[in-house]
Design a protein around this motif. Structure first.
Motif, mmCIF file in Angstrom:
data_model
loop_
_atom_site.group_PDB
_atom_site.id
_atom_site.type_symbol
_atom_site.label_atom_id
_atom_site.label_comp_id
_atom_site.label_asym_id
_atom_site.label_seq_id
_atom_site.Cartn_x
_atom_site.Cartn_y
_atom_site.Cartn_z
ATOM 1 N N TYR A 20 0.829 -1.214 0.000
ATOM 2 C CA TYR A 20 0.000 0.000 0.000
ATOM 3 C C TYR A 20 0.858 1.257 0.000
ATOM 4 N N PHE A 21 1.881 1.277 0.829
ATOM 5 C CA PHE A 21 2.670 2.496 0.973
ATOM 6 C C PHE A 21 3.861 2.572 0.020
ATOM 7 N N MET A 22 4.346 1.470 -0.462
ATOM 8 C CA MET A 22 5.560 1.495 -1.267
ATOM 9 C C MET A 22 5.306 1.426 -2.766
ATOM 10 N N SER A 23 4.103 1.047 -3.169
ATOM 11 C CA SER A 23 3.845 0.880 -4.603
ATOM 12 C C SER A 23 3.577 2.196 -5.315
ATOM 13 N N GLY A 24 3.133 3.207 -4.567
ATOM 14 C CA GLY A 24 2.761 4.472 -5.192
ATOM 15 C C GLY A 24 1.418 4.443 -5.880
ATOM 16 N N ALA A 25 0.676 3.350 -5.710
ATOM 17 C CA ALA A 25 -0.588 3.185 -6.424
ATOM 18 C C ALA A 25 -1.787 3.736 -5.664
ATOM 19 N N TYR A 26 -1.616 4.049 -4.389
ATOM 20 C CA TYR A 26 -2.766 4.394 -3.552
ATOM 21 C C TYR A 26 -2.647 5.817 -3.003
ATOM 22 N N THR A 27 -3.582 6.669 -3.364
ATOM 23 C CA THR A 27 -3.580 8.037 -2.835
ATOM 24 C C THR A 27 -3.875 8.060 -1.341
ATOM 25 N N GLY A 28 -4.489 6.990 -0.830
ATOM 26 C CA GLY A 28 -4.817 6.928 0.586
ATOM 27 C C GLY A 28 -3.609 6.964 1.499
ATOM 28 N N GLN A 29 -2.420 6.778 0.960
ATOM 29 C CA GLN A 29 -1.218 6.827 1.790
ATOM 30 C C GLN A 29 -0.985 8.213 2.382
ATOM 31 N N TRP A 30 -1.680 9.240 1.844
ATOM 32 C CA TRP A 30 -1.515 10.609 2.351
ATOM 33 C C TRP A 30 -2.669 11.046 3.252
ATOM 34 N N PHE A 31 -3.612 10.178 3.485
ATOM 35 C CA PHE A 31 -4.804 10.561 4.239
ATOM 36 C C PHE A 31 -4.470 11.133 5.615
ATOM 37 N N GLU A 32 -3.629 10.453 6.355
ATOM 38 C CA GLU A 32 -3.327 10.883 7.719
ATOM 39 C C GLU A 32 -2.395 12.087 7.765
ATOM 40 N N THR A 33 -1.463 12.168 6.844
ATOM 41 C CA THR A 33 -0.380 13.147 6.958
ATOM 42 C C THR A 33 -0.611 14.420 6.164
ATOM 43 N N GLU A 56 -10.820 12.741 0.162
ATOM 44 C CA GLU A 56 -10.851 12.376 -1.254
ATOM 45 C C GLU A 56 -9.744 11.392 -1.597
ATOM 46 N N ALA A 57 -8.677 11.375 -0.783
ATOM 47 C CA ALA A 57 -7.614 10.393 -0.993
ATOM 48 C C ALA A 57 -8.118 8.975 -0.776
ATOM 49 N N LEU A 58 -9.244 8.844 -0.070
ATOM 50 C CA LEU A 58 -9.854 7.534 0.184
ATOM 51 C C LEU A 58 -11.043 7.281 -0.738
ATOM 52 N N ASN A 59 -11.044 7.960 -1.875
ATOM 53 C CA ASN A 59 -12.020 7.701 -2.940
ATOM 54 C C ASN A 59 -13.457 8.025 -2.551
ATOM 55 N N VAL A 60 -13.642 9.021 -1.715
ATOM 56 C CA VAL A 60 -14.980 9.532 -1.418
ATOM 57 C C VAL A 60 -14.925 11.055 -1.501
ATOM 58 N N GLN A 61 -16.080 11.660 -1.626
ATOM 59 C CA GLN A 61 -16.135 13.118 -1.726
ATOM 60 C C GLN A 61 -17.318 13.637 -0.919
ATOM 61 N N VAL A 62 -17.043 14.616 -0.079
ATOM 62 C CA VAL A 62 -18.101 15.262 0.687
ATOM 63 C C VAL A 62 -18.865 16.190 -0.244
ATOM 64 N N PRO A 63 -20.179 16.043 -0.354
ATOM 65 C CA PRO A 63 -20.958 16.929 -1.226
ATOM 66 C C PRO A 63 -20.734 18.392 -0.859
ATOM 67 N N LEU A 64 -20.768 19.255 -1.861
ATOM 68 C CA LEU A 64 -20.456 20.667 -1.659
ATOM 69 C C LEU A 64 -21.337 21.302 -0.595
ATOM 70 N N ALA A 65 -22.637 21.019 -0.627
ATOM 71 C CA ALA A 65 -23.549 21.634 0.335
ATOM 72 C C ALA A 65 -23.211 21.216 1.762
ATOM 73 N N VAL A 66 -22.864 19.924 1.943
ATOM 74 C CA VAL A 66 -22.494 19.451 3.277
ATOM 75 C C VAL A 66 -21.163 20.049 3.694
#
Length: 223
Positions: A20-33, A56-66
């Motif tokens: 997960y962290f070494m492949s560079g394939a997952y944007t979620g590696q930046w979620f915490e930091t 959004e790094a975890l492939n979800v998006q908060v709707p604009l209104a929320v």
């Protein structure tokens, strides 16, 4: 027979976390930091733009209104009131965490505020959990349908995970920390996130999204 979490972590943890962290394939590696983390001192008790972007790094998006309500509306003020009552050092699986995650506890109240489908005030259970995991990464797990499937979609999953992490003097917490250290991942990444990554990667390719209730790996992990 469902498999114990401790055995999965010891057998598969290093491989999944490393990939997960070494492949560079997952944007979620930046979620915490990203931007210093959601629990940094200056923004720990309020939702800010960095948090909306981080999820959004975890492939979800908060709707604009929320998102607008979270940034400068009543919803954001209500969430902040809950966050102020939740220490950033509260750790799931330790004694201080229990009262925060029970029904009516401050973490549960924050989740309930977010977990609805109103187009202006709600985001549903997956995004609700990810937003709160960003703010309190040691207490709230990232949790989605892929992980939930392996547990059999149980109710009160925070409490069940809390019990697992407390068992045998924190044996599972220690195993997750060892996996993180072995891979060399920043300890800003919580052990809850390590567990999420391990469980997510081991099932993401096989998960039956169209018919999750009949997925062949449903309830394959004991909780």
């Amino acid at each position: 027979m469902p498999e114990e979490l401790i055995n999965i972590v010891r057998r598969e943890g290093v491989g999944h976390l490393g990939a997960y962290f070494m492949s560079g394939a997952y944007t979620g590696q930046w979620f915490e930091t990203f931007a210093g983390g959601g629990d940094r001192v200056e923004t720990r008790d309020r939702i800010v733009l960095d948090d909306l972007y981080a999820v959004e790094a975890l492939n979800v998006q908060v709707p604009l209104a929320v998102g607008k309500e979270l940034l400068d509306g009543q919803l954001g003020r209500d969430i902040s009131a809950c966050l102020r009552e939740i220490p950033t050092d509260a750790v799931l699986g330790t004694r201080s965490a229990g009262e925060l995650i029970v029904d009516g506890g401050h973490a549960d109240r924050a989740w309930q505020l977010l977990n609805n489908r109103n187009e202006k005030t709600g985001v549903g259970w997956v995004i609700a959990g990810k937003l709160l995991a960003r703010k309190r990464p040691k207490l709230i797990p990232v949790y989605d349908s892929i992980v939930s499937c392996q547990f059999g979609a149980p109710k009160h999953v925070w409490l069940k995970l809390h019990d697992q992490l407390a068992r045998n003097d924190g044996e599972l917490r220690a195993a997750l920390a060892e996996v993180r250290a072995t891979v060399g991942v920043d300890d800003k990444v919580s052990i809850l996130r390590v567990l999420d990554i391990v469980l997510w990667r081991r099932h993401v390719k096989e998960h039956w999204r169209d018919k999750p209730t009949t997925c062949p790996q449903r309830r394959c992990v004991a909780l």
